[in-house]
Write a protein that holds these residues in place. Structure first.
Motif, PDB file in Angstrom:
ATOM      1  N   ALA A 139       0.818  -1.217   0.000  1.00  0.00           N
ATOM      2  CA  ALA A 139       0.000   0.000   0.000  1.00  0.00           C
ATOM      3  C   ALA A 139       0.849   1.263   0.000  1.00  0.00           C
ATOM      4  O   ALA A 139       0.322   2.367   0.120  1.00  0.00           O
ATOM      5  N   SER A 140       2.151   1.118  -0.150  1.00  0.00           N
ATOM      6  CA  SER A 140       3.028   2.292  -0.052  1.00  0.00           C
ATOM      7  C   SER A 140       3.903   2.427  -1.297  1.00  0.00           C
ATOM      8  O   SER A 140       4.059   1.479  -2.081  1.00  0.00           O
ATOM      9  N   GLY A 141       4.475   3.604  -1.482  1.00  0.00           N
ATOM     10  CA  GLY A 141       5.441   3.858  -2.538  1.00  0.00           C
ATOM     11  C   GLY A 141       4.907   3.581  -3.926  1.00  0.00           C
ATOM     12  O   GLY A 141       3.701   3.676  -4.198  1.00  0.00           O
ATOM     13  N   ARG A 142       5.830   3.242  -4.811  1.00  0.00           N
ATOM     14  CA  ARG A 142       5.462   3.024  -6.212  1.00  0.00           C
ATOM     15  C   ARG A 142       4.539   1.824  -6.373  1.00  0.00           C
ATOM     16  O   ARG A 142       3.655   1.808  -7.235  1.00  0.00           O
ATOM     17  N   VAL A 143       4.734   0.798  -5.529  1.00  0.00           N
ATOM     18  CA  VAL A 143       3.875  -0.378  -5.615  1.00  0.00           C
ATOM     19  C   VAL A 143       2.425   0.009  -5.311  1.00  0.00           C
ATOM     20  O   VAL A 143       1.498  -0.380  -6.029  1.00  0.00           O
ATOM     21  N   GLY A 144       2.236   0.785  -4.250  1.00  0.00           N
ATOM     22  CA  GLY A 144       0.893   1.196  -3.870  1.00  0.00           C
ATOM     23  C   GLY A 144       0.212   2.078  -4.897  1.00  0.00           C
ATOM     24  O   GLY A 144      -1.030   2.110  -4.974  1.00  0.00           O
ATOM     25  N   GLU A 145       0.995   2.802  -5.713  1.00  0.00           N
ATOM     26  CA  GLU A 145       0.440   3.697  -6.729  1.00  0.00           C
ATOM     27  C   GLU A 145       0.057   2.950  -8.007  1.00  0.00           C
ATOM     28  O   GLU A 145      -0.505   3.551  -8.930  1.00  0.00           O
ATOM     29  N   THR A 146       0.349   1.664  -8.073  1.00  0.00           N
ATOM     30  CA  THR A 146       0.051   0.879  -9.267  1.00  0.00           C
ATOM     31  C   THR A 146      -1.454   0.709  -9.433  1.00  0.00           C
ATOM     32  O   THR A 146      -2.171   0.428  -8.475  1.00  0.00           O
ATOM     33  N   THR A 147      -1.927   0.871 -10.653  1.00  0.00           N
ATOM     34  CA  THR A 147      -3.342   0.622 -10.954  1.00  0.00           C
ATOM     35  C   THR A 147      -3.544  -0.856 -11.242  1.00  0.00           C
ATOM     36  O   THR A 147      -2.851  -1.431 -12.096  1.00  0.00           O
ATOM     37  N   VAL A 148      -4.470  -1.483 -10.528  1.00  0.00           N
ATOM     38  CA  VAL A 148      -4.749  -2.907 -10.668  1.00  0.00           C
ATOM     39  C   VAL A 148      -6.223  -3.101 -10.989  1.00  0.00           C
ATOM     40  O   VAL A 148      -7.032  -2.178 -10.841  1.00  0.00           O
ATOM     41  N   THR A 149      -6.578  -4.297 -11.414  1.00  0.00           N
ATOM     42  CA  THR A 149      -7.969  -4.616 -11.735  1.00  0.00           C
ATOM     43  C   THR A 149      -8.491  -5.623 -10.721  1.00  0.00           C
ATOM     44  O   THR A 149      -7.955  -6.729 -10.598  1.00  0.00           O
ATOM     45  N   VAL A 150      -9.526  -5.241 -10.002  1.00  0.00           N
ATOM     46  CA  VAL A 150     -10.117  -6.058  -8.945  1.00  0.00           C
ATOM     47  C   VAL A 150     -11.393  -6.707  -9.473  1.00  0.00           C
ATOM     48  O   VAL A 150     -12.223  -6.046 -10.105  1.00  0.00           O
ATOM     49  N   THR A 151     -11.543  -8.006  -9.222  1.00  0.00           N
ATOM     50  CA  THR A 151     -12.724  -8.737  -9.653  1.00  0.00           C
ATOM     51  C   THR A 151     -13.729  -8.798  -8.512  1.00  0.00           C
ATOM     52  O   THR A 151     -13.421  -9.292  -7.428  1.00  0.00           O
ATOM     53  N   GLY A 152     -14.925  -8.258  -8.753  1.00  0.00           N
ATOM     54  CA  GLY A 152     -15.956  -8.209  -7.726  1.00  0.00           C
ATOM     55  C   GLY A 152     -17.092  -9.178  -7.989  1.00  0.00           C
ATOM     56  O   GLY A 152     -16.945 -10.171  -8.702  1.00  0.00           O
ATOM     57  N   ARG A 153     -18.233  -8.869  -7.412  1.00  0.00           N
ATOM     58  CA  ARG A 153     -19.417  -9.719  -7.527  1.00  0.00           C
ATOM     59  C   ARG A 153     -19.794  -9.925  -8.995  1.00  0.00           C
ATOM     60  O   ARG A 153     -19.778  -8.992  -9.796  1.00  0.00           O
ATOM     61  N   GLU A 154     -20.115 -11.172  -9.349  1.00  0.00           N
ATOM     62  CA  GLU A 154     -20.524 -11.554 -10.696  1.00  0.00           C
ATOM     63  C   GLU A 154     -19.471 -11.207 -11.747  1.00  0.00           C
ATOM     64  O   GLU A 154     -19.789 -10.935 -12.906  1.00  0.00           O
ATOM     65  N   GLY A 155     -18.206 -11.182 -11.321  1.00  0.00           N
ATOM     66  CA  GLY A 155     -17.129 -10.977 -12.271  1.00  0.00           C
ATOM     67  C   GLY A 155     -16.897  -9.549 -12.705  1.00  0.00           C
ATOM     68  O   GLY A 155     -16.108  -9.303 -13.628  1.00  0.00           O
ATOM     69  N   LYS A 156     -17.556  -8.586 -12.059  1.00  0.00           N
ATOM     70  CA  LYS A 156     -17.373  -7.186 -12.432  1.00  0.00           C
ATOM     71  C   LYS A 156     -15.936  -6.747 -12.149  1.00  0.00           C
ATOM     72  O   LYS A 156     -15.389  -6.990 -11.091  1.00  0.00           O
ATOM     73  N   LYS A 157     -15.317  -6.087 -13.133  1.00  0.00           N
ATOM     74  CA  LYS A 157     -13.930  -5.632 -13.021  1.00  0.00           C
ATOM     75  C   LYS A 157     -13.898  -4.143 -12.680  1.00  0.00           C
ATOM     76  O   LYS A 157     -14.606  -3.344 -13.295  1.00  0.00           O
ATOM     77  N   THR A 158     -13.061  -3.786 -11.714  1.00  0.00           N
ATOM     78  CA  THR A 158     -12.907  -2.395 -11.312  1.00  0.00           C
ATOM     79  C   THR A 158     -11.430  -2.044 -11.233  1.00  0.00           C
ATOM     80  O   THR A 158     -10.651  -2.761 -10.604  1.00  0.00           O
ATOM     81  N   ALA A 159     -11.049  -0.958 -11.881  1.00  0.00           N
ATOM     82  CA  ALA A 159      -9.661  -0.496 -11.838  1.00  0.00           C
ATOM     83  C   ALA A 159      -9.489   0.482 -10.681  1.00  0.00           C
ATOM     84  O   ALA A 159     -10.311   1.383 -10.484  1.00  0.00           O
ATOM     85  N   MET A 160      -8.442   0.292  -9.893  1.00  0.00           N
ATOM     86  CA  MET A 160      -8.140   1.192  -8.782  1.00  0.00           C
ATOM     87  C   MET A 160      -6.676   1.048  -8.408  1.00  0.00           C
ATOM     88  O   MET A 160      -6.013   0.094  -8.828  1.00  0.00           O
ATOM     89  N   MET A 161      -6.183   2.007  -7.640  1.00  0.00           N
ATOM     90  CA  MET A 161      -4.804   1.881  -7.169  1.00  0.00           C
ATOM     91  C   MET A 161      -4.725   0.801  -6.103  1.00  0.00           C
ATOM     92  O   MET A 161      -5.647   0.632  -5.302  1.00  0.00           O
ATOM     93  N   LEU A 162      -3.610   0.089  -6.092  1.00  0.00           N
ATOM     94  CA  LEU A 162      -3.443  -1.011  -5.156  1.00  0.00           C
ATOM     95  C   LEU A 162      -3.593  -0.537  -3.715  1.00  0.00           C
ATOM     96  O   LEU A 162      -4.213  -1.219  -2.887  1.00  0.00           O
ATOM     97  N   LYS A 163      -3.061   0.628  -3.391  1.00  0.00           N
ATOM     98  CA  LYS A 163      -3.163   1.122  -2.014  1.00  0.00           C
ATOM     99  C   LYS A 163      -4.611   1.371  -1.619  1.00  0.00           C
ATOM    100  O   LYS A 163      -4.997   1.144  -0.458  1.00  0.00           O
ATOM    101  N   ASP A 164      -5.446   1.812  -2.557  1.00  0.00           N
ATOM    102  CA  ASP A 164      -6.856   2.064  -2.247  1.00  0.00           C
ATOM    103  C   ASP A 164      -7.603   0.758  -2.052  1.00  0.00           C
ATOM    104  O   ASP A 164      -8.484   0.656  -1.184  1.00  0.00           O
ATOM    105  N   TYR A 165      -7.272  -0.255  -2.845  1.00  0.00           N
ATOM    106  CA  TYR A 165      -7.917  -1.551  -2.683  1.00  0.00           C
ATOM    107  C   TYR A 165      -7.576  -2.142  -1.322  1.00  0.00           C
ATOM    108  O   TYR A 165      -8.463  -2.607  -0.580  1.00  0.00           O
ATOM    109  N   ILE A 166      -6.315  -2.118  -0.952  1.00  0.00           N
ATOM    110  CA  ILE A 166      -5.907  -2.657   0.343  1.00  0.00           C
ATOM    111  C   ILE A 166      -6.553  -1.887   1.480  1.00  0.00           C
ATOM    112  O   ILE A 166      -7.044  -2.470   2.463  1.00  0.00           O
ATOM    113  N   SER A 167      -6.613  -0.581   1.354  1.00  0.00           N
ATOM    114  CA  SER A 167      -7.255   0.242   2.386  1.00  0.00           C
ATOM    115  C   SER A 167      -8.729  -0.111   2.529  1.00  0.00           C
ATOM    116  O   SER A 167      -9.259  -0.142   3.643  1.00  0.00           O
ATOM    117  N   SER A 168      -9.391  -0.427   1.419  1.00  0.00           N
ATOM    118  CA  SER A 168     -10.826  -0.710   1.463  1.00  0.00           C
ATOM    119  C   SER A 168     -11.130  -1.954   2.279  1.00  0.00           C
ATOM    120  O   SER A 168     -12.078  -1.959   3.074  1.00  0.00           O
TER     121      SER A 168
END
Length: 363
Positions: A139-168
């Motif tokens: 969740a920190s530094g350059r790794v945390g700033e990386t944009t990743v794709t998270v798979t949610g309910r029914e396979g819905k894909k959401t793009a967000m920064m890794l640090k925001d996903y971990i924080s959630s």
């Protein structure tokens, strides 16, 4: 009779489809349409070679294979399900074989059908990743700033920064339905975003990847990091392209429920959809109980080997970080190489067809 060169003398593919027999229950089909390559495993499942989703399994399964033509039911039929508890799964499962962390493994001498899953306890315990890769680091530094794709309910894909996903998922820990609502980061191709992470682990010596013998542009990059809250899961699937896989557990615990290739006909319906191991619909999957699962829980530092063709459902027991690589075994190299050539040939043929068509239209 178009010829595609790959540096190997005498390689020529003709016609619309090439079929290769690998071993008694394995047939490979390469369709020369430039877009699709399919591999038929005893039960006639298909695998597009170009697909990059590590969790996908690709239909269709042919009706009538092995005398099971009546096992499929319409998806519109009323679901008849019963929850299968963990105790019930464990009571009927076979423990996965465990071996010492220092024990070597020969992945090239045996026929593929003789391999079974193996867990190497503590094999990754000395990796820098075990000391460095935690949720604070991701969740920190350059790794945390990386944009990743998270798979949610029914396979819905959401793009967000890794640090925001971990924080959630850290901020809503313990909430009802947390895992489904927050989603699961499964299949992050970390090498493209944070190549420095490859310095933090060592590929097991037995995981020799024959994809490395193909041109670099043919590398499917089947190397991923998985991050998610407890309760996240990857549905039942078979890994793509005839590959073995290894997975190292870095943070938290992860449960594997696995089935041998001989059990696949009990796990897929006529449309190629997989059973929910936890809530099997016994109208759609009437023979599900004949499939005997293998089961194991990984702890930080453990590494599991999953052979090609084995179906597996994977569940995060705790908030989890895992690293996994799929690798092409020597035994399947010729088939995959031929299919890649077939795919390339299909594109050449299609380009020639378009050129001829354009000339005709121009005249």
């Amino acid at each position: 009779s178009t010829q595609v060169e790959d540096g190997t003398p005498g390689m020529k593919l003709k016609g619309n489809v090439t079929c290769l027999s690998i071993f008694d229950s394995f047939i490979v089909q390469a369709f020369l349409d430039g877009t699709t390559i399919a591999f038929d495993l005893g039960t006639s499942q298909s695998f597009p070679l170009s697909d990059s989703d590590p969790t996908a399994f690709f239909p269709p399964i042919c009706h009538g294979h092995g005398g099971d033509s009546s096992t499929g039911a319409s998806m519109d039929d009323k679901r008849i399900t019963s929850v299968v508890t963990q105790d019930e799964i464990s009571a009927h499962s076979i423990p996965v074989t465990e071996r010492d962390a220092t024990e070597d493994e020969d992945m090239e001498s045996k026929p593929l059908e003789e391999y079974e899953p193996v867990v190497y306890r503590g094999l990754a315990s000395g990796w820098p990743a075990l000391r460095r890769w935690d949720f604070d680091y991701f969740a920190s530094g350059r790794v945390g700033e990386t944009t990743v794709t998270v798979t949610g309910r029914e396979g819905k894909k959401t793009a967000m920064m890794l640090k925001d996903y971990i924080s959630s998922f850290r901020s809503s820990h313990g909430a009802e339905g947390n895992a489904q609502e927050l989603g699961y980061l499964r299949g992050w191709t970390y090498e493209k975003d944070c190549a420095e992470l490859v310095q933090d682990f060592q590929i097991p010596g037995w995981a020799k990847d024959w994809f490395g013998r193909l041109p670099a542009k043919e590398d499917p990059c089947f190397r991923w990091i998985f991050v998610g809250p407890g309760g996240s899961k990857t549905p039942l699937h078979v890994d793509p392209c005839l590959t073995h896989a290894w997975l190292a557990q870095i943070v938290g615990r992860k449960r594997f429920i696995l089935y041998s290739p001989s059990a696949l006909r009990h796990l897929y319906d006529a449309d190629g959809k997989t059973v929910d191991v936890r809530e099997p619909n016994r109208e759609t999957f009437p023979t599900f109980d004949q499939a005997v699962p293998y089961e194991v829980v990984l702890h930080p530092g453990d590494v599991i080997f999953v052979p090609a063709g084995w179906a597996h459902q994977v569940e995060c027991v705790d908030d989890s970080i895992s690293l996994t690589h799929n690798f092409l075994p020597k035994q399947n190299f010729s088939a995959i190489r031929a299919c890649m050539l077939a795919n390339r040939l299909g594109k050449v043929v299609e380009a020639q067809r378009r050129e001829v068509s354009a000339e005709k239209n121009g005249s």
